[in-house]
Scaffold this active site. Sequence first.
Site, short mmCIF file in Angstrom:
data_model
loop_
_atom_site.label_atom_id
_atom_site.label_comp_id
_atom_site.label_asym_id
_atom_site.label_seq_id
_atom_site.Cartn_x
_atom_site.Cartn_y
_atom_site.Cartn_z
N SER A 1 4.68 6.78 6.79
CA SER A 1 4.73 5.47 6.14
C SER A 1 5.07 5.66 4.68
CB SER A 1 3.35 4.80 6.26
OG SER A 1 3.25 3.67 5.41
N TYR B 1 -5.47 4.36 4.67
CA TYR B 1 -4.37 4.62 5.60
C TYR B 1 -3.33 5.53 4.95
CZ TYR B 1 -0.38 3.63 8.66
OH TYR B 1 0.69 3.74 9.52
#
Length: 225
Positions: free
Chosen positions: A135, A148
């Site tokens: 990501s 995250y």
Amino acid sequence: MSVAIITGASRGLGLALAAGLSAAGWRLVLDARGASALADAARSLAGEVIAVPGDITDPEHRAELHAAAASLGGADLLVNNAGALGPSPLPRVADHPLDALRDVFEVNVVGLLGLTQLVLPDLRERAGVLLNISSDAAVEGYPGWGGYGASKAAVEQLSRVLAAEEPGVRVWWADPGDLRTQMHQDAYPGEDITDRPLPETVVPAVLKLLANRPESGRVRLPELV
């Protein structure tokens, strides 16, 4: 025919990749926590598909995935796509519950590495591919994305070291960009995310990677489409 293990394959990017690889003639082993949704996903695909529901943090489940791939001749590709977002709405780092952070790392890092360790001998034997879905939160400082993002940063460093340690295996850690997925919706509860592209839009980039086999490294999938 080539064999791929795809985790988190009942929806979103995992299901889109499964559809793309299935259409390209790959045999698939698919994982997700929800048995019913995974069965529906498997039925939607052509070709040979083995659905193995379970939790990637469970060592027995990881062994079942490896065994399923072995029954098809062994894995040529492992796509580590399964992931946990953590609390929603996303908390600030100062307020992030530590138990929730442990859960995120258990799924996104420890479970991923556990499955990778099992499958690596097959990938070495076949000059195969390890594709870890990352990501932009791994490399950028977005408010709310600390837990995250930290887990994905750990995935990227593991991938970077694996690339150095495993010269016979292609190791790519891929940023798919912001996509219209349930996880992304969970990150922004109540907001309209229909302006994000669908997961299917980056599948050609993965197929291009597999066809061209560039050197191991970080890739941004939207740039390859």
